[in-house]
Design a protein around this motif. Sequence first.
Motif, PDB file in Angstrom:
ATOM      1  N   VAL A 926       0.857  -1.192   0.000  1.00  0.00           N
ATOM      2  CA  VAL A 926       0.000   0.000   0.000  1.00  0.00           C
ATOM      3  C   VAL A 926       0.890   1.238   0.000  1.00  0.00           C
ATOM      4  O   VAL A 926       1.838   1.319   0.776  1.00  0.00           O
ATOM      5  CB  VAL A 926      -0.925   0.041   1.232  1.00  0.00           C
ATOM      6  N   GLU A 927       0.583   2.169  -0.875  1.00  0.00           N
ATOM      7  CA  GLU A 927       1.311   3.435  -0.924  1.00  0.00           C
ATOM      8  C   GLU A 927       0.386   4.559  -0.470  1.00  0.00           C
ATOM      9  O   GLU A 927      -0.821   4.496  -0.658  1.00  0.00           O
ATOM     10  CB  GLU A 927       1.820   3.718  -2.338  1.00  0.00           C
ATOM     11  N   PHE A 928       0.989   5.568   0.101  1.00  0.00           N
ATOM     12  CA  PHE A 928       0.253   6.774   0.512  1.00  0.00           C
ATOM     13  C   PHE A 928       0.891   7.967  -0.198  1.00  0.00           C
ATOM     14  O   PHE A 928       1.649   8.726   0.408  1.00  0.00           O
ATOM     15  CB  PHE A 928       0.323   6.967   2.025  1.00  0.00           C
ATOM     16  N   PRO A 929       0.591   8.172  -1.462  1.00  0.00           N
ATOM     17  CA  PRO A 929       1.318   9.201  -2.223  1.00  0.00           C
ATOM     18  C   PRO A 929       1.087  10.617  -1.739  1.00  0.00           C
ATOM     19  O   PRO A 929       1.866  11.508  -2.068  1.00  0.00           O
ATOM     20  CB  PRO A 929       0.793   9.010  -3.653  1.00  0.00           C
ATOM     21  N   ASN A 930       0.011  10.857  -0.950  1.00  0.00           N
ATOM     22  CA  ASN A 930      -0.283  12.217  -0.500  1.00  0.00           C
ATOM     23  C   ASN A 930      -0.164  12.382   1.005  1.00  0.00           C
ATOM     24  O   ASN A 930      -0.615  13.394   1.550  1.00  0.00           O
ATOM     25  CB  ASN A 930      -1.692  12.631  -0.952  1.00  0.00           C
ATOM     26  N   LEU A 931       0.435  11.411   1.691  1.00  0.00           N
ATOM     27  CA  LEU A 931       0.516  11.454   3.148  1.00  0.00           C
ATOM     28  C   LEU A 931       1.369  12.636   3.609  1.00  0.00           C
ATOM     29  O   LEU A 931       2.507  12.807   3.163  1.00  0.00           O
ATOM     30  CB  LEU A 931       1.111  10.150   3.679  1.00  0.00           C
ATOM     31  N   LEU A 952       9.226   5.187  -2.639  1.00  0.00           N
ATOM     32  CA  LEU A 952       9.379   6.436  -1.904  1.00  0.00           C
ATOM     33  C   LEU A 952       8.157   7.320  -1.985  1.00  0.00           C
ATOM     34  O   LEU A 952       8.178   8.444  -1.486  1.00  0.00           O
ATOM     35  CB  LEU A 952      10.610   7.182  -2.439  1.00  0.00           C
ATOM     36  N   GLU A 953       7.082   6.832  -2.584  1.00  0.00           N
ATOM     37  CA  GLU A 953       5.854   7.615  -2.671  1.00  0.00           C
ATOM     38  C   GLU A 953       5.332   7.977  -1.284  1.00  0.00           C
ATOM     39  O   GLU A 953       4.806   9.056  -1.063  1.00  0.00           O
ATOM     40  CB  GLU A 953       4.768   6.825  -3.420  1.00  0.00           C
ATOM     41  N   ILE A 954       5.489   7.073  -0.314  1.00  0.00           N
ATOM     42  CA  ILE A 954       4.892   7.277   0.996  1.00  0.00           C
ATOM     43  C   ILE A 954       5.575   8.390   1.781  1.00  0.00           C
ATOM     44  O   ILE A 954       4.984   8.984   2.666  1.00  0.00           O
ATOM     45  CB  ILE A 954       4.919   5.959   1.807  1.00  0.00           C
ATOM     46  N   ARG A 979      16.435   9.961   3.120  1.00  0.00           N
ATOM     47  CA  ARG A 979      16.914  10.875   2.071  1.00  0.00           C
ATOM     48  C   ARG A 979      15.779  11.498   1.267  1.00  0.00           C
ATOM     49  O   ARG A 979      16.018  12.428   0.496  1.00  0.00           O
ATOM     50  CB  ARG A 979      17.843  10.108   1.127  1.00  0.00           C
ATOM     51  N   ASN A 980      14.582  11.002   1.448  1.00  0.00           N
ATOM     52  CA  ASN A 980      13.452  11.474   0.639  1.00  0.00           C
ATOM     53  C   ASN A 980      12.527  12.409   1.393  1.00  0.00           C
ATOM     54  O   ASN A 980      11.485  12.798   0.885  1.00  0.00           O
ATOM     55  CB  ASN A 980      12.652  10.259   0.135  1.00  0.00           C
ATOM     56  N   LEU A 981      12.886  12.793   2.617  1.00  0.00           N
ATOM     57  CA  LEU A 981      12.002  13.607   3.450  1.00  0.00           C
ATOM     58  C   LEU A 981      12.205  15.092   3.147  1.00  0.00           C
ATOM     59  O   LEU A 981      12.553  15.885   4.019  1.00  0.00           O
ATOM     60  CB  LEU A 981      12.268  13.313   4.929  1.00  0.00           C
ATOM     61  N   ARG A 982      11.943  15.471   1.930  1.00  0.00           N
ATOM     62  CA  ARG A 982      12.216  16.846   1.492  1.00  0.00           C
ATOM     63  C   ARG A 982      11.203  17.847   2.024  1.00  0.00           C
ATOM     64  O   ARG A 982      11.477  19.039   2.087  1.00  0.00           O
ATOM     65  CB  ARG A 982      12.238  16.914  -0.038  1.00  0.00           C
ATOM     66  N   GLN A 983       9.998  17.378   2.414  1.00  0.00           N
ATOM     67  CA  GLN A 983       8.953  18.285   2.903  1.00  0.00           C
ATOM     68  C   GLN A 983       8.794  18.240   4.418  1.00  0.00           C
ATOM     69  O   GLN A 983       7.971  18.967   4.961  1.00  0.00           O
ATOM     70  CB  GLN A 983       7.609  17.929   2.244  1.00  0.00           C
ATOM     71  N   LEU A 984       9.555  17.417   5.095  1.00  0.00           N
ATOM     72  CA  LEU A 984       9.396  17.241   6.539  1.00  0.00           C
ATOM     73  C   LEU A 984       9.712  18.530   7.288  1.00  0.00           C
ATOM     74  O   LEU A 984      10.736  19.175   7.037  1.00  0.00           O
ATOM     75  CB  LEU A 984      10.313  16.119   7.032  1.00  0.00           C
TER      76      LEU A 984
END
Length: 1345
Positions: A926-931, A952-954, A979-984
């Motif tokens: 399961v992916e959460f692309p907008n989480l 990395l969608e989640i 490495r993908n937490l660009r919006q955190l």
Amino acid sequence: MEFLVAIGTGIVGKIAEYTVAPVARQVGYLIHYNRNLKKLQSQLSDLDATRESVERKIDQEERRGRKVEAFVTNWLKDVNKITGEAKDILKDERHVKCLHGFCPNLKLRHQLSRKSTKLVQDVAELHEKKDFSSFAYEVNPKEVCSIPTKDIEVFDSRISVVKEIMDELRNSKICMIGVYGIGGVGKTTLVKQVYRQVTEHEKLFDDVVLVLDVKKNPSIERLQKEIAEKLGMDHRENETEAGRARYLCDRIKGKKMLLILDDVWERIDLESVGLPPLSTLKILLTSRSGRVLSSDMGTQKEFPLDVLDEKETWTLFEKMSGEIVKNVAIQSIATKVAKRCGGLPVLVVTVARALKNGTIHEWKDALRRLKKFDGQGLTEKAYSAIEWNYSKLDNEELKSLFILCGVVVGASNTLFISDLWKYSMGLGLLKDVDTVGEAWDALCSMIEQLKYSCLLLESDDNTLVRMHDLVKDVAKRIASREQHVLSLSPGSELKEWPNKDFCSKCTMISLDQCDIPEFPEVLQCQELTLFLLDNVVQEIPCNLFRKMKKLRVLDLTRFSIPLLPSSLQFLESLQTLCLDQCTLGDVTLLGQLQNLEILSFLYSKFKELPKEIGLLTRLRLLDLTGCSQLEVISPNVLSSLKRLEHLRMRNSFNGWEAGGVIDTEGSNANLEELKNLPHLTELQLHIPNANILPPDLFTGCKLVRFQICIGSVWKWDDVDEAINALKLQFTASNQFDQGLEMLLKRTEDLYLEGMEGVYSSIVYQLGAEGSHNLKHLHVQNNVEFTKFLSIINGKVMYPNLTWLAVNDLNGLKFLLSSSMARSLAQLKRLQVSGCQTMEEIVSLDESDEEIVDNLFCHVQDLELKDLPNLTKFCSRNYTELSNPSIGKLQLVDCNKTNTTCEEIEEIDSTRSLDIVIQHFLFDNKVEFPNLKKLSIDDLAKLTTIWNNQLSLEISKNLETIEIVSCDSLKSIFPVSVARNLRQLTRLIVRNCGVEEIIAREEGQQTTPKFVFPKVTKVIFGNMSQLKNFYPGMHVSIWPSLNELRVVQCAKVKVFAEEISNFQGHNESERLSVLIPQSLFLIEKDSFPKLECLSVNAMEFSNGPFPAAAQLFSKLKLLDVCCPESISAVFLEKLLDPEGNSAVGIGTQQLPHLKELWLVRMEKLMHLGQDDEEDNSQSAPRIPNFPNLQILFVNCCHSLRNLRSSAISFNNLTSLEVSVCYGLKYLMTYSMAKSLMQLTKLEVEGCLRLVEIVGGNEDDDSRNEITFRRLKHLKLLGLPRLQGFCSGNCIAKFPSLETSSMSNRLKLKIFTAHDQTLTNEEEDTDVDASEKWLTADDKRNLASTD
């Protein structure tokens, strides 16, 4: 000879390499012709399928409002190009003949085969690139004004001003500029154009905020709220104005921001808003006055905005009036009319829009009227044109509503539609309506007509409408002239009441938050129909209303009225009475207002609605919203209100009694009374006990809008007033009757609690037809939830459900099957908590062979709490295996794209297999692309959150991550996710068994670098097993980090030395150097914006690290609680990280520090060496804090006093010292004299303290010390304190407001001539303090003797 053979062999080999191989390859094109073409056709088919999948996903993302990555669209372009070339070959007629063996032309056969081979390679390369690291990203919603509309016309005169403004915005030396011009000249339109320019074209700023209609006396809170909302921040209503200002200031620091404030009338204290002068902040203002801009606001550049020239005027007029001006008979008149508008845009638009469908006679009449305005100023001409536009309104209802809007318009030129509704009904403005609901519809329709006529404006808030300044002025003029209205804007002053002649003709009075003189005993206003008073402090005389026989609307807001004025009984015509936000006593008198139709007590404080209210038999709307202190509604009052249509009791009375209407012996209202209200269409109601619910209470009712809570567990806080809501807590099935079934069909927000045995009715009702209205579903404390969900298996039963919350559903192993989850296509928020037996959220059906990539596509908020057995979000059912011959079996539950592995080990003596499975909370199923928000709390068995093979969608849109109380969790992120937490922006981990934040990546060859570009807050708390941030050499960069708190993490030090100091070591050497591990391996620029640092009960650093000035240059708050072993060296290390004595105490290391908290630093003896004392290397040191404002010291038992040359006390405002047993005196005389800004002094529990001010400075002991600003003084638990100062020194406190100390100390500290203290706390026997000491306290106390 051998030598020659070797040479020959080499030559032959080279000849073969350059001749035979190429020839063979070319011949191969002929031989494998058919195979090459078929291979191309096969690969092209696969690529086509992938392309269609990508195109579908692009369409989905764009419909969600997301922006597709550029490399995805570029890939699609390349695919389309290659596909076109390949299809051209495959469709070539010559190729078709060759493919069937009829191609005598070998050259053509060779060319086609060769080209096909090349395309096969290209297609394969493109196919390999189909797995994108990210696909799309969120884009911030635009301001409405950023979207160009057909009504916007760009003129040369405006373009030049916009260009000049843009030039100044690029100028680094300019921070504030302004535009000024008369009302209606187009200032707002101009800055909207600037807004579009900087957001759509030039991208000069990170953030751009536009605030319209600032006006006179702007509310600081309103500005803070609107700016915060447009920056995506929480408003923090419960904080003080200063707190919100700091929060806003912290948000904008370091970011390039443009703030546009439109229509400023007077000076605004921008720093109070949270907008101090910053090099990165630019402000653009508009005003009618250039002086307001330059003198009051201090703009550096002002631009005047003139009217349109004749050509521009005609262009705008022609656009607004439409095709009619092309009529030959009208065109010549139209040009003259346009010219008479004088180039004022608001006038041009008003006149042109009014004449859009006019006859030739109306055009001529308009020209005649405009000629009369000659000689007037533009503003006056605009007024006249707006008034003429008013005269063109279709009917008297619209005109009356327009005037009413002008009379009651509030701050910022806004009006609440609900207020207009109550006033309009009371005044009888809404004709031919039979019900309150019809009146609402009619009002909304009329508002739209006034908007179309440019007499009202849209608002961002759909509960409000706005008026332009000029339009408001015209409405007030007309009202004053034609109806003798007295209406003042908020903040104005009425110096005296109008004379008798005006009062005798006056029809409306509106005084909203105005300063007014004392009321006359009787206000002689015989013609008055509307009287509005808001926040007036004067007491209302008893006879004030005696002569107001025609009064129909009375609004008294924010009054304290212990007893209603007796003259209210004379208001025989009164239709609407609003007593909102008032403190009321006896309201019995209201029973005499028997013509009353609207009665509102919105958020008022009173205890009883007496029986006399039942006499209001014409009442149609009763609003008791927010009357939380209302305890009694007399029996039969509600049942007497036969004509009642709307009853609002949100967050109000709920003390219903059981029994029938005929029971007059009761002391309170009962629910049976509601059955006697046949016209009721809107209801807000709370019934705390379902057992008193009468049978068929809602059967046959006509409710259109409702919010109903049944049960004691419910609160109103989370009920949306705009949608139909039911909150149900039943104990028996017969409580859910036909009436509630009818309401259930129209419910949009449904809450269910308990209800065992009742679910069969709910299930049938929702499952029979589906529930297309349901948007929010909350279920708690029920074991029958599976029955409830079983009806949606494979069906789309909730097509509009956006929020699902479940709590305390025990007995469930999982929440949803994949088919159930698939039906929740629009879900945006999912909350699961308190389900003790739940092991997974989604259980995949056997038919789901591939990744379930269409589940939870819209979910933005996921909360999982108190789920002790949950280990995975989604998994497939598996079969347990038993085989005595197998010691260890590796099972890979890998679908086509799923690499999750399950490991089975033999662990018992009987050689039977027990399954030990490594579960990931999130894997590829399961992916959460907008989480955006992930909250995990108290998942006791959770060991791993993310699979390191996870898409990395989640994680790409995550903004907030909070992990709490997960004891089995060993790490938070794999490297790929980190490495993908660009919006955190926020990372909080507390009370977990975590050993590392980021898990080690196997096979890592290079030093990983983790960059968190938007993180502003990090909290790591109470994690006794935490060893490091990443188990190995790494670099972490936090360019936006503002707050870092590390508390109770004993095994890890916060910081380690710079990464550059480890260069040259191999990996094993590095790891040995780093034992014990540290939380952050840092570079000098790792924390460029850190302002708050809290370190509690743990080592501060491991080895050398950059000096404080380099690492914490922006630090404002430092909170340190260090263990005994290192407290004596912590401050020294912070100041002088390499132990270099050359670093002097006087060096200003942390110039921005405002708050310093030192707690439980047992060995700390002083706060940096005093100049007169020995400055030995072993003594602890701290950086010099020149701007410290708050100092808090607790449990520092070795501390003798606060003297220090390292701290400047000149700016100190608050000093708190507690439980420091070694203190003999607090401060020296010289230090005391420097405390000129001190407002708060608290000393408590310092059992050895003898004096507050003391020491050996004999020359000062006879001086007087005046603490001029000290307001709060607290001296408690100080049994040995002899006085405030030693010797003959006198301490004075001229501003003291509150004190807390024993009478013994008061006599020692205050002399007879000192000020009298107020608001004192109760007397405290401080001499008895020692009897409360603990054993540890006594040991510490003994060690200080």
